[in-house]
Enzyme design. Structure first.
Site, PDB file in Angstrom:
ATOM      1  N   LYS A 123      -7.126 126.070  -1.279  1.00 55.28           N
ATOM      2  CA  LYS A 123      -7.954 127.244  -1.552  1.00 55.28           C
ATOM      3  C   LYS A 123      -7.424 128.001  -2.762  1.00 55.28           C
ATOM      4  CE  LYS A 123      -9.634 131.253   1.132  1.00 55.28           C
ATOM      5  NZ  LYS A 123      -9.472 131.922   2.455  1.00 55.28           N
ATOM      6  N   SER A 164     -13.615 132.759   4.707  1.00 56.91           N
ATOM      7  CA  SER A 164     -13.595 132.677   3.262  1.00 56.91           C
ATOM      8  C   SER A 164     -13.132 131.315   2.732  1.00 56.91           C
ATOM      9  CB  SER A 164     -12.710 133.784   2.697  1.00 56.91           C
ATOM     10  OG  SER A 164     -11.358 133.632   3.094  1.00 56.91           O
ATOM     11  N   SER A 224     -10.802 133.325   8.540  1.00 54.77           N
ATOM     12  CA  SER A 224     -11.249 132.606   7.347  1.00 54.77           C
ATOM     13  C   SER A 224     -10.939 131.116   7.321  1.00 54.77           C
ATOM     14  CB  SER A 224     -10.675 133.264   6.085  1.00 54.77           C
ATOM     15  OG  SER A 224     -11.311 134.486   5.846  1.00 54.77           O
TER      16      SER A 224
END
Length: 458
Positions: free
Chosen positions: A81, A155, A179
């Protein structure tokens, strides 16, 4: 095994194939890059792809293997990420507001590289990780491999989309209010938020709410990654055999009054409870009192405060989307005493939440209160209405960021429309292995990787 099947095999099986000489890393990584080129134009899972560097790393991995070397992830393609530092690149956190390159890899990225993993790219997230969907005005929407009309969540939405579409063997995300678990639930993956600090970060993130964790096709993949990221805990051994009979509490009570749960989500939880009973566990409906309004209000204050402090650290906060700037402004407007009170209540909330584990080994709940959002579903909502809607959607998740406990999203079938459903397994403090073992047993009893997202199998 053909290359398409290898791409969907997951990190652990890929490592086995590479170790046995049945597959070359260069061939596997090249196929992943081909699939990214073919599918990611529509998915929008990657912020940046390291094509040349990944192929070079794959060649080096094959050379090391030929020389008799081995490592846990030698030659396995992974993604990370974009809020995890990669040396020489800005840590963009879903924005176009950072110019400064990172001096070094984050500890988790460094451990993946040291274990021989091939870093294929960085995956997208919403700005500052604030939303349970992965969209922005300047980057567009990241889409769910199961349905282009739906979000993969957030996320860590890019990480989830990349793994679900067979673009990488595994990916790393971060979880400050669900997330990792949200996108895993939306895309039919296993996603684990380990206990706080189980996987090292550069520093405490979001006042300690954030943990880094894997998003994977199989539970065994996640255990392998955790053995690399947090060595010495025997995660892979924990998933090799069924756990002893466990005492499992089931709760469908949201953390807040008047929050509805759709019938398909409720049915997935109760069906999983029935399966766990059939597997020999003692399953009890508990619904512990976790609907404390002061606790959820305190978390909201802490969340907005983190939005404000994170935005203030950016090189160019003026480049943020309007909704992100407004969320940060709400955080700046909070009285300092409200933030202190939210931080001070964490110990009490942790003790309150963990009372369930005095008499139970695991807690079973929904992940989300409804199936995945549609892309742009909340685009016309104002900032406060969107924040309130997000709190209702994710009501079962933030408490475990406050308490720090390990919690996982476990696939639990599909909706009538073919979208993934999931349940959450929460463990006691530092109980990753109990969560992993139970999830692996569920996977053996109800395999979820036989079915692949339509349109991404070639």
């Amino acid at each position: 095994m053909d290359l398409t099947d290898a791409c969907f095999a997951g990190a652990a099986r890929q490592a086995d194939l590479l170790r046995a000489g049945e597959l070359a890393s260069h061939d596997l990584v090249a196929e992943c890059l081909r699939r990214i080129d073919r599918y990611d134009r529509d998915l929008n899972a990657f912020r940046v792809v390291f094509a040349e560097q990944a192929l070079d790393a794959a060649r080096r991995a094959d050379a090391r293997r030929a020389a008799g070397e081995d490592a846990p992830l030698l030659g396995v393609p992974v993604a990370v990420k974009e809020d995890l530092a990669v040396a020489g690149l800005p840590t963009t956190t879903g924005t176009c507001a950072v110019d400064r390159p990172a001096d070094a890899d984050s500890p988790a990225v460094a451990r993946l590289r040291a274990a021989g993993a091939v870093l294929v790219g960085r995956t997208r997230m919403p700005e500052l990780g604030l939303w349970p969907f992965t969209e922005s005005s300047w980057a567009g929407a990241t889409r769910n491999p199961w349905s282009a009309a739906h979000s993969p969540g957030g996320s860590s939405g890019g990480s989830a989309a990349a793994v679900a579409a067979g673009l990488v063997g595994a990916a790393l995300g971060t979880d400050g209010a669900g997330s990792v678990r949200i996108p895993a639930a939306c895309t039919g993956l296993f996603g684990l938020k380990p206990h706080r600090d189980h996987v090292p970060l550069d520093r405490p993130v979001w006042t300690g709410l954030v943990a880094a964790g894997p998003l994977t096709r199989h539970v065994r993949d996640a255990a392998l990654l955790l053995d690399v990221l947090a060595p010495g805990h025997g995660h892979s051994a924990a998933v090799a055999e069924d756990p002893r009979p466990l005492r499992i509490a089931v709760s469908l009570r949201p953390w807040g009054p008047g929050i509805p749960i759709t019938g398909e989500v409720r049915a997935a939880v109760l069906d999983t409870a029935g399966l766990l009973t059939d597997l020999g566990h003692e399953v009890t409906r508990l619904d512990p009192p976790m609907h404390d309004l002061a606790g959820s209000t305190g978390f909201a204050a802490r969340y907005l405060h983190c939005a404000a402090t994170t935005a203030a650290e950016l090189d160019h906060p003026e480049r943020l989307d309007r909704r992100t700037r407004q969320a940060a402004a709400l955080g700046r407007a909070l009285p300092a005493r409200a933030v202190r009170a939210a931080l001070d209540q964490a110990a009490g909330l942790t003790a309150h939440a963990n009372r369930v584990f005095a008499d139970h080994d695991l807690l079973l709940t929904p992940v989300l209160t409804r199936p995945p959002l549609r892309v742009d579903e909340w685009r016309r909502r104002g900032t406060v209405p969107a924040l309130l809607a997000a709190a209702r959607l994710t009501t079962f998740l933030p408490l475990w960021n406050i308490a720090g406990n390990p919690a996982a999203a476990v696939p639990a079938g599909h909706t009538r429309a073919g979208l993934p459903l999931a349940v959450q397994l929460v463990g006691p403090a530092h109980g990753e292995n109990t969560v992993l073992a139970a999830a692996a047993q569920l996977e053996r009893a109800r395999p979820w990787t036989d079915r692949r997202p339509p349109g991404h199998t070639g």
